[in-house]
Design a protein around this motif. Structure first.
Motif, mmCIF file in Angstrom:
data_model
loop_
_atom_site.group_PDB
_atom_site.id
_atom_site.type_symbol
_atom_site.label_atom_id
_atom_site.label_comp_id
_atom_site.label_asym_id
_atom_site.label_seq_id
_atom_site.Cartn_x
_atom_site.Cartn_y
_atom_site.Cartn_z
ATOM 1 N N GLN A 162 0.833 -1.204 0.000
ATOM 2 C CA GLN A 162 0.000 0.000 0.000
ATOM 3 C C GLN A 162 0.866 1.252 0.000
ATOM 4 O O GLN A 162 0.644 2.191 -0.767
ATOM 5 C CB GLN A 162 -0.921 0.003 1.218
ATOM 6 N N LYS A 163 1.874 1.242 0.850
ATOM 7 C CA LYS A 163 2.773 2.400 0.942
ATOM 8 C C LYS A 163 3.525 2.618 -0.380
ATOM 9 O O LYS A 163 3.669 3.745 -0.848
ATOM 10 C CB LYS A 163 3.762 2.181 2.093
ATOM 11 N N PHE A 164 3.990 1.516 -0.978
ATOM 12 C CA PHE A 164 4.700 1.607 -2.255
ATOM 13 C C PHE A 164 3.812 2.242 -3.321
ATOM 14 O O PHE A 164 4.218 3.177 -4.011
ATOM 15 C CB PHE A 164 5.164 0.217 -2.698
ATOM 16 N N TYR A 165 2.590 1.744 -3.456
ATOM 17 C CA TYR A 165 1.705 2.288 -4.491
ATOM 18 C C TYR A 165 1.301 3.726 -4.187
ATOM 19 O O TYR A 165 1.260 4.565 -5.094
ATOM 20 C CB TYR A 165 0.470 1.393 -4.669
ATOM 21 N N GLN A 166 1.039 4.040 -2.922
ATOM 22 C CA GLN A 166 0.676 5.408 -2.574
ATOM 23 C C GLN A 166 1.817 6.376 -2.867
ATOM 24 O O GLN A 166 1.583 7.510 -3.279
ATOM 25 C CB GLN A 166 0.234 5.488 -1.111
ATOM 26 N N SER A 167 3.045 5.927 -2.698
ATOM 27 C CA SER A 167 4.187 6.794 -3.015
ATOM 28 C C SER A 167 4.408 6.930 -4.521
ATOM 29 O O SER A 167 5.228 7.726 -4.959
ATOM 30 C CB SER A 167 5.467 6.276 -2.347
ATOM 31 N N ASN A 168 3.635 6.164 -5.297
ATOM 32 C CA ASN A 168 3.725 6.214 -6.757
ATOM 33 C C ASN A 168 2.394 6.620 -7.386
ATOM 34 O O ASN A 168 2.013 6.121 -8.445
ATOM 35 C CB ASN A 168 4.185 4.861 -7.299
ATOM 36 N N GLU A 169 1.670 7.523 -6.691
ATOM 37 C CA GLU A 169 0.473 8.192 -7.210
ATOM 38 C C GLU A 169 -0.794 7.338 -7.224
ATOM 39 O O GLU A 169 -1.768 7.683 -7.868
ATOM 40 C CB GLU A 169 0.727 8.761 -8.614
ATOM 41 N N PHE A 170 -0.820 6.212 -6.523
ATOM 42 C CA PHE A 170 -2.029 5.408 -6.404
ATOM 43 C C PHE A 170 -2.762 5.798 -5.130
ATOM 44 O O PHE A 170 -2.141 6.179 -4.142
ATOM 45 C CB PHE A 170 -1.693 3.914 -6.319
ATOM 46 N N SER A 171 -4.077 5.662 -5.161
ATOM 47 C CA SER A 171 -4.876 5.858 -3.952
ATOM 48 C C SER A 171 -5.902 4.727 -3.857
ATOM 49 O O SER A 171 -6.272 4.121 -4.870
ATOM 50 C CB SER A 171 -5.580 7.217 -3.974
ATOM 51 N N ILE A 172 -6.337 4.447 -2.652
ATOM 52 C CA ILE A 172 -7.349 3.413 -2.435
ATOM 53 C C ILE A 172 -8.677 3.977 -2.891
ATOM 54 O O ILE A 172 -9.107 5.024 -2.413
ATOM 55 C CB ILE A 172 -7.415 3.004 -0.948
ATOM 56 N N ASP A 173 -9.333 3.302 -3.837
ATOM 57 C CA ASP A 173 -10.634 3.793 -4.273
ATOM 58 C C ASP A 173 -11.769 2.818 -3.978
ATOM 59 O O ASP A 173 -12.930 3.158 -4.170
ATOM 60 C CB ASP A 173 -10.610 4.210 -5.746
ATOM 61 N N LYS A 174 -11.435 1.615 -3.466
ATOM 62 C CA LYS A 174 -12.491 0.682 -3.074
ATOM 63 C C LYS A 174 -11.940 -0.315 -2.067
ATOM 64 O O LYS A 174 -10.838 -0.834 -2.234
ATOM 65 C CB LYS A 174 -13.030 -0.060 -4.300
ATOM 66 N N ARG A 175 -12.750 -0.572 -1.037
ATOM 67 C CA ARG A 175 -12.422 -1.591 -0.039
ATOM 68 C C ARG A 175 -13.418 -2.734 -0.225
ATOM 69 O O ARG A 175 -14.623 -2.511 -0.141
ATOM 70 C CB ARG A 175 -12.517 -1.017 1.372
ATOM 71 N N ILE A 176 -12.908 -3.925 -0.469
ATOM 72 C CA ILE A 176 -13.745 -5.078 -0.779
ATOM 73 C C ILE A 176 -13.662 -6.058 0.379
ATOM 74 O O ILE A 176 -12.577 -6.546 0.710
ATOM 75 C CB ILE A 176 -13.254 -5.748 -2.088
ATOM 76 N N GLN A 177 -14.787 -6.300 1.010
ATOM 77 C CA GLN A 177 -14.826 -7.288 2.092
ATOM 78 C C GLN A 177 -14.728 -8.683 1.480
ATOM 79 O O GLN A 177 -15.439 -8.985 0.524
ATOM 80 C CB GLN A 177 -16.110 -7.159 2.905
ATOM 81 N N VAL A 178 -13.867 -9.504 2.028
ATOM 82 C CA VAL A 178 -13.690 -10.856 1.494
ATOM 83 C C VAL A 178 -14.109 -11.884 2.537
ATOM 84 O O VAL A 178 -13.981 -11.664 3.738
ATOM 85 C CB VAL A 178 -12.230 -11.103 1.045
#
Length: 197
Positions: A162-178
């Motif tokens: 999560q930290k890697f992607y957030q530092s590369n311009e990604f953001s969480i746009d959906k939380r999926i319950q599994v």
């Protein structure tokens, strides 16, 4: 002494290496999905064969990073998100639990996006920018094909990813319950992360 790395398109003879890296990147999901599907072939062999022939989940959609001496140390598999689907052939092969695992991804894809399915960097080659280099190449590929975003799925417990992607311009746009499926036990959430291009 500096080590030079280069990014290249994967070749058919890379399929065994790609299969191993995908399994490592997916926290052993390959073994979960493909175990017991063949009495004579291992899950990694089955995946390697799939990578040779499949249209989307293919070596042809994989980038390899290799060292100067042509040793693969990283890879990224990506393709249009429309290719992330469960067809009748897959439904016949997989048990209901395995189908549900795959459905979390296919049912929650962003149709008009580029899908990053797997990215992996060998431990000895981490923290020198290879993952960032692969992401830049993937974004460039998505832009070339005129996709407005790149999507990736990350387990909620994988804080480093999560930290890697957030530092590369990604953001969480959906939380999926599994569900608490065998493989997903204690995961709780699957996160869809998105990078606008």
């Amino acid at each position: 002494m500096t080590i030079d790395y280069r990014v290249r398109e994967a070749r058919r003879d890379d399929c065994d290496v790609i299969a191993r890296m995908i399994n490592d990147a997916s926290e052993d999901a390959v073994n979960y999905l493909l175990k017991d599907l063949s009495s004579s072939k291992s899950p990694l062999t089955l995946l390697s064969e799939q990578l040779e022939t499949e249209v989307h989940y293919s070596y042809a959609n994989t980038l390899i990073v290799e060292k100067q001496e042509n040793t693969p140390v990283a890879m990224a598999l990506s393709f249009p998100a429309s290719g992330l689907m469960l067809d009748d052939a897959l439904l016949q092969v997989y048990s209901p639990g395995r189908q549900q695992y795959l459905k979390y991804f296919s049912d929650n894809r962003i149709n008009d996006s580029w899908h990053l399915d797997a990215i992996f960097v060998d431990k000895a080659s981490r923290n020198i920018g290879l993952g960032r280099m692969l992401l830049a190449e993937i974004k460039q590929r998505a832009r070339y094909y005129k996709f407005p975003a790149v999507q990736v799925f990350v387990f909620g417990t994988n804080k480093a990813a999560q930290k890697f992607y957030q530092s590369n311009e990604f953001s969480i746009d959906k939380r999926i319950q599994v569900d608490s499926l065998e493989f997903l036990q204690d995961k709780g959430q699957l996160l869809r992360m998105r990078c606008e291009l």
